[in-house]
Write a protein that holds these residues in place. Structure first.
Motif, PDB file in Angstrom:
ATOM      1  N   VAL A 216       8.591  60.711  44.174  1.00 29.02           N
ATOM      2  CA  VAL A 216       9.691  61.414  44.840  1.00 29.02           C
ATOM      3  C   VAL A 216       9.426  62.916  44.772  1.00 29.02           C
ATOM      4  O   VAL A 216       8.702  63.378  43.886  1.00 29.02           O
ATOM      5  CB  VAL A 216      11.052  61.094  44.163  1.00 29.02           C
ATOM      6  CG1 VAL A 216      11.442  59.639  44.380  1.00 29.02           C
ATOM      7  CG2 VAL A 216      11.016  61.423  42.682  1.00 29.02           C
ATOM      8  N   PRO A 217      10.006  63.696  45.672  1.00 35.60           N
ATOM      9  CA  PRO A 217       9.709  65.136  45.697  1.00 35.60           C
ATOM     10  C   PRO A 217      10.168  65.917  44.472  1.00 35.60           C
ATOM     11  O   PRO A 217       9.567  66.933  44.126  1.00 35.60           O
ATOM     12  CB  PRO A 217      10.430  65.622  46.963  1.00 35.60           C
ATOM     13  CG  PRO A 217      10.540  64.408  47.830  1.00 35.60           C
ATOM     14  CD  PRO A 217      10.751  63.272  46.881  1.00 35.60           C
ATOM     15  N   ALA A 218      11.248  65.471  43.828  1.00 34.77           N
ATOM     16  CA  ALA A 218      11.770  66.212  42.678  1.00 34.77           C
ATOM     17  C   ALA A 218      12.443  65.250  41.710  1.00 34.77           C
ATOM     18  O   ALA A 218      13.033  64.245  42.122  1.00 34.77           O
ATOM     19  CB  ALA A 218      12.748  67.299  43.113  1.00 34.77           C
ATOM     20  N   VAL A 219      12.350  65.577  40.417  1.00 37.40           N
ATOM     21  CA  VAL A 219      12.912  64.736  39.360  1.00 37.40           C
ATOM     22  C   VAL A 219      13.666  65.617  38.371  1.00 37.40           C
ATOM     23  O   VAL A 219      13.180  66.693  37.983  1.00 37.40           O
ATOM     24  CB  VAL A 219      11.800  63.974  38.608  1.00 37.40           C
ATOM     25  CG1 VAL A 219      12.375  63.239  37.393  1.00 37.40           C
ATOM     26  CG2 VAL A 219      11.093  62.991  39.526  1.00 37.40           C
ATOM     27  N   ILE A 220      14.844  65.147  37.960  1.00 43.37           N
ATOM     28  CA  ILE A 220      15.527  65.722  36.798  1.00 43.37           C
ATOM     29  C   ILE A 220      15.661  64.606  35.774  1.00 43.37           C
ATOM     30  O   ILE A 220      16.235  63.549  36.061  1.00 43.37           O
ATOM     31  CB  ILE A 220      16.907  66.295  37.145  1.00 43.37           C
ATOM     32  CG1 ILE A 220      16.762  67.457  38.121  1.00 43.37           C
ATOM     33  CG2 ILE A 220      17.631  66.746  35.869  1.00 43.37           C
ATOM     34  CD1 ILE A 220      18.080  68.041  38.566  1.00 43.37           C
ATOM     35  N   LEU A 221      15.109  64.838  34.592  1.00 46.12           N
ATOM     36  CA  LEU A 221      15.161  63.867  33.511  1.00 46.12           C
ATOM     37  C   LEU A 221      16.111  64.428  32.458  1.00 46.12           C
ATOM     38  O   LEU A 221      15.824  65.442  31.823  1.00 46.12           O
ATOM     39  CB  LEU A 221      13.759  63.656  32.937  1.00 46.12           C
ATOM     40  CG  LEU A 221      13.497  62.378  32.149  1.00 46.12           C
ATOM     41  CD1 LEU A 221      11.996  62.131  32.036  1.00 46.12           C
ATOM     42  CD2 LEU A 221      14.123  62.439  30.768  1.00 46.12           C
ATOM     43  N   THR A 222      17.262  63.781  32.293  1.00 39.52           N
ATOM     44  CA  THR A 222      18.263  64.290  31.364  1.00 39.52           C
ATOM     45  C   THR A 222      18.008  63.755  29.956  1.00 39.52           C
ATOM     46  O   THR A 222      17.559  62.625  29.773  1.00 39.52           O
ATOM     47  CB  THR A 222      19.691  63.912  31.810  1.00 39.52           C
ATOM     48  OG1 THR A 222      19.813  62.481  31.862  1.00 39.52           O
ATOM     49  CG2 THR A 222      19.986  64.491  33.188  1.00 39.52           C
ATOM     50  N   LEU A 223      18.320  64.593  28.964  1.00 37.55           N
ATOM     51  CA  LEU A 223      18.001  64.289  27.570  1.00 37.55           C
ATOM     52  C   LEU A 223      19.215  64.401  26.660  1.00 37.55           C
ATOM     53  O   LEU A 223      19.090  64.725  25.482  1.00 37.55           O
ATOM     54  CB  LEU A 223      16.907  65.246  27.079  1.00 37.55           C
ATOM     55  CG  LEU A 223      15.571  65.167  27.830  1.00 37.55           C
ATOM     56  CD1 LEU A 223      14.703  66.366  27.490  1.00 37.55           C
ATOM     57  CD2 LEU A 223      14.853  63.867  27.504  1.00 37.55           C
ATOM     58  N   PRO A 270      20.063  76.413  46.959  1.00 35.74           N
ATOM     59  CA  PRO A 270      18.998  75.432  46.747  1.00 35.74           C
ATOM     60  C   PRO A 270      18.218  75.607  45.448  1.00 35.74           C
ATOM     61  O   PRO A 270      17.219  74.919  45.236  1.00 35.74           O
ATOM     62  CB  PRO A 270      18.086  75.667  47.956  1.00 35.74           C
ATOM     63  CG  PRO A 270      18.253  77.114  48.279  1.00 35.74           C
ATOM     64  CD  PRO A 270      19.694  77.426  47.975  1.00 35.74           C
ATOM     65  N   ASP A 271      18.638  76.500  44.569  1.00 34.38           N
ATOM     66  CA  ASP A 271      17.920  76.767  43.323  1.00 34.38           C
ATOM     67  C   ASP A 271      18.143  75.610  42.354  1.00 34.38           C
ATOM     68  O   ASP A 271      19.191  75.511  41.700  1.00 34.38           O
ATOM     69  CB  ASP A 271      18.418  78.085  42.721  1.00 34.38           C
ATOM     70  CG  ASP A 271      17.614  78.534  41.511  1.00 34.38           C
ATOM     71  OD1 ASP A 271      17.057  77.663  40.813  1.00 34.38           O
ATOM     72  OD2 ASP A 271      17.558  79.747  41.251  1.00 34.38           O
ATOM     73  N   LEU A 272      17.152  74.727  42.226  1.00 38.51           N
ATOM     74  CA  LEU A 272      17.310  73.516  41.427  1.00 38.51           C
ATOM     75  C   LEU A 272      17.432  73.818  39.937  1.00 38.51           C
ATOM     76  O   LEU A 272      18.210  73.182  39.228  1.00 38.51           O
ATOM     77  CB  LEU A 272      16.142  72.563  41.691  1.00 38.51           C
ATOM     78  CG  LEU A 272      16.232  71.162  41.074  1.00 38.51           C
ATOM     79  CD1 LEU A 272      17.499  70.448  41.523  1.00 38.51           C
ATOM     80  CD2 LEU A 272      15.001  70.344  41.454  1.00 38.51           C
ATOM     81  N   ARG A 277      21.189  74.128  35.211  1.00 40.71           N
ATOM     82  CA  ARG A 277      21.901  74.851  34.145  1.00 40.71           C
ATOM     83  C   ARG A 277      23.418  74.737  34.331  1.00 40.71           C
ATOM     84  O   ARG A 277      24.165  74.568  33.358  1.00 40.71           O
ATOM     85  CB  ARG A 277      21.456  76.312  34.126  1.00 40.71           C
ATOM     86  CG  ARG A 277      20.028  76.495  33.642  1.00 40.71           C
ATOM     87  CD  ARG A 277      19.593  77.964  33.586  1.00 40.71           C
ATOM     88  NE  ARG A 277      18.286  78.076  32.959  1.00 40.71           N
ATOM     89  CZ  ARG A 277      17.125  77.966  33.609  1.00 40.71           C
ATOM     90  NH1 ARG A 277      17.127  77.762  34.921  1.00 40.71           N
ATOM     91  NH2 ARG A 277      15.979  78.049  32.961  1.00 40.71           N
ATOM     92  N   PHE A 278      23.878  74.832  35.567  1.00 43.24           N
ATOM     93  CA  PHE A 278      25.309  74.673  35.867  1.00 43.24           C
ATOM     94  C   PHE A 278      25.764  73.268  35.469  1.00 43.24           C
ATOM     95  O   PHE A 278      26.806  73.085  34.825  1.00 43.24           O
ATOM     96  CB  PHE A 278      25.528  74.918  37.362  1.00 43.24           C
ATOM     97  CG  PHE A 278      26.951  74.800  37.825  1.00 43.24           C
ATOM     98  CD1 PHE A 278      27.825  75.871  37.712  1.00 43.24           C
ATOM     99  CD2 PHE A 278      27.409  73.624  38.405  1.00 43.24           C
ATOM    100  CE1 PHE A 278      29.151  75.763  38.158  1.00 43.24           C
ATOM    101  CE2 PHE A 278      28.715  73.511  38.853  1.00 43.24           C
ATOM    102  CZ  PHE A 278      29.591  74.582  38.732  1.00 43.24           C
TER     103      PHE A 278
END
Length: 309
Positions: A216-223, A270-272, A277-278
Motif C-alpha cells: 500500500v502507498p502509506a502505513v501507520i503502525l500504532t504502538l 495532507p501532512d501525514l 501527531r494530532f
C-alpha cells in the motif's frame, strides 16, 4: 472537503472488573454502563468531533438499542445514511480491568446485513475526499466501497481491524493502511508466509511498516502508549511519533479515536506526520475517560492538549 465512514455501530455493555476473568472463572463487576460504540460509530464520531464534515454509512436494527446510537450521532453532527433493518442492533460485551486493559466480544447483529451499496451510498463515497473503512462489516461491502472510492479519486483509509485475510484487490484500492502492532504482524505474515514473526518493538515496527508499504502507498503502525510509526512508499525511513504519557482509565476506543482524528486532520492538510501527531494527542486524551464514544475529544481539546504536551 468531506469524509465518509462506512462501518459498524454497536451498543457497548461495559463491565468494570478488578481483573479480567480466566476461562471458566466468574468475577463480580465493580460497575456497569452502556455507551454507543462499534468501530465505525466510534471513528465517525471522532471525525466529527475533530472538526470534519462527515457522513456515516451503517446498519441498525429497529430495536431500542439503536436509539442511543442515533441520538449520539446526531448530537455529534454526523450526517447519516443509516439503514434500519429487521435484525438486532449490534452489541459488544466489554470488560475493563483496574489497569484499563479490556476484552471485547461483539455480536454483529445488523452490521452483518450491511450488504450491497445503494446509489445514495455510492454517490456519497464518490463525492467525498476521504473514505474511512474498518473490518467489522461484511468484507465484500468493504471491498465494493474501496473499489468505488478508488475509481472516483476518493482517498481510501483502511483500519484493518479486526484483522482478517485481506484480498489483494482491497489492498490495491487502499491509500493508507492503519494497523496496530499485532495486526501488522499478522498481515505481514499473510503477505509473506515465509517470514518469521517477532515481538514488535519500536525499532521492529519501523522495519515491519517497511514490509507493509510494499503493498500500500502509506502505513501507520500504532504502538499504544509508545505512539506510532509512519512510513510512506518512496521514503527510505519511517517516522516515529512518540506517544504522550498519561494515566489510562479505559483504553476502549482509543484506536478508533486515533483513526477518526487522523482522517479529520488529513481532511484539512495532507501532512501525514502532523496528522499522526494530532491523532496521537486525541488518543491520549481518550484513554483518560471511560467508554468509547464518551471519551472521544473535541478539536479544541486536542489542539489545547497538543500545545501543552
Amino acid at each position: 472537503m468531506s469524509v465518509v465512514v462506512l462501518g459498524s455501530a454497536n451498543l457497548d455493555l461495559v463491565y468494570a472488573v478488578d481483573r479480567i476473568p480466566s476461562p471458566g472463572e466468574t468475577v463480580l463487576a465493580t460497575g456497569f454502563a452502556s455507551y454507543p460504540g462499534g468501530k465505525g460509530n466510534n471513528q465517525v464520531t471522532a471525525v466529527a468531533r475533530a472538526g470534519a464534515d462527515v457522513t456515516f454509512i451503517a446498519a441498525l436494527g429497529t430495536d431500542a438499542a439503536a436509539d442511543p446510537l442515533l441520538t449520539s450521532l446526531r448530537t455529534a453532527g454526523v450526517h447519516d445514511l443509516i439503514r434500519r433493518i429487521d435484525e438486532p442492533t449490534g452489541t459488544a460485551l466489554i470488560t475493563v480491568d483496574a489497569s484499563a486493559e479490556n476484552t471485547i466480544v461483539v455480536n454483529s447483529g445488523a452490521n452483518a446485513q450491511l450488504i450491497g451499496l445503494t446509489d445514495a451510498e455510492l454517490s456519497a463515497i464518490g463525492e467525498a475526499s476521504f473514505l474511512l473503512l474498518q473490518l467489522e462489516t461484511p468484507l465484500p461491502t468493504v471491498l465494493d466501497a474501496a473499489r468505488h472510492a478508488k475509481a472516483a479519486g476518493t482517498y481510501v483509509v483502511l483500519n484493518a481491524a479486526p484483522i482478517r485475510t485481506l484480498p489483494q484487490e482491497l489492498l490495491d484500492a487502499v491509500d493508507l493502511l492503519i494497523v496496530n502492532e499485532h495486526e501488522a504482524d499478522l498481515l505481514a505474515s499473510q503477505l509473506d508466509p515465509t517470514r518469521t514473526s517477532v515481538p514488535v518493538t519500536a525499532d521492529e515496527a519501523a522495519r515491519l511498516a517497511g514490509e507493509l508499504v510494499r503493498s500500500v502507498p502509506a502505513v501507520i503502525l500504532t504502538l499504544g502508549p509508545e505512539g506510532a510509526v509512519v512510513r510512506e512508499r518512496g521514503s527510505d525511513t519511517a517516522t516515529h511519533v512518540p506517544g504522550i504519557r498519561v494515566t489510562a482509565v479505559d483504553t476502549t476506543g482509543a484506536g478508533d479515536t486515533f483513526c477518526g482524528a487522523l482522517v479529520a486532520a488529513l481532511d484539512r492538510s495532507p501532512d501525514l506526520d502532523d496528522a499522526t501527531r494530532f491523532a496521537t494527542a486525541a488518543a491520549a486524551l481518550s484513554v483518560q475517560r471511560a467508554g468509547a464514544v464518551p471519551s472521544i475529544p473535541l478539536e479544541k481539546e486536542i489542539t489545547d492538549f497538543r500545545a501543552t504536551h
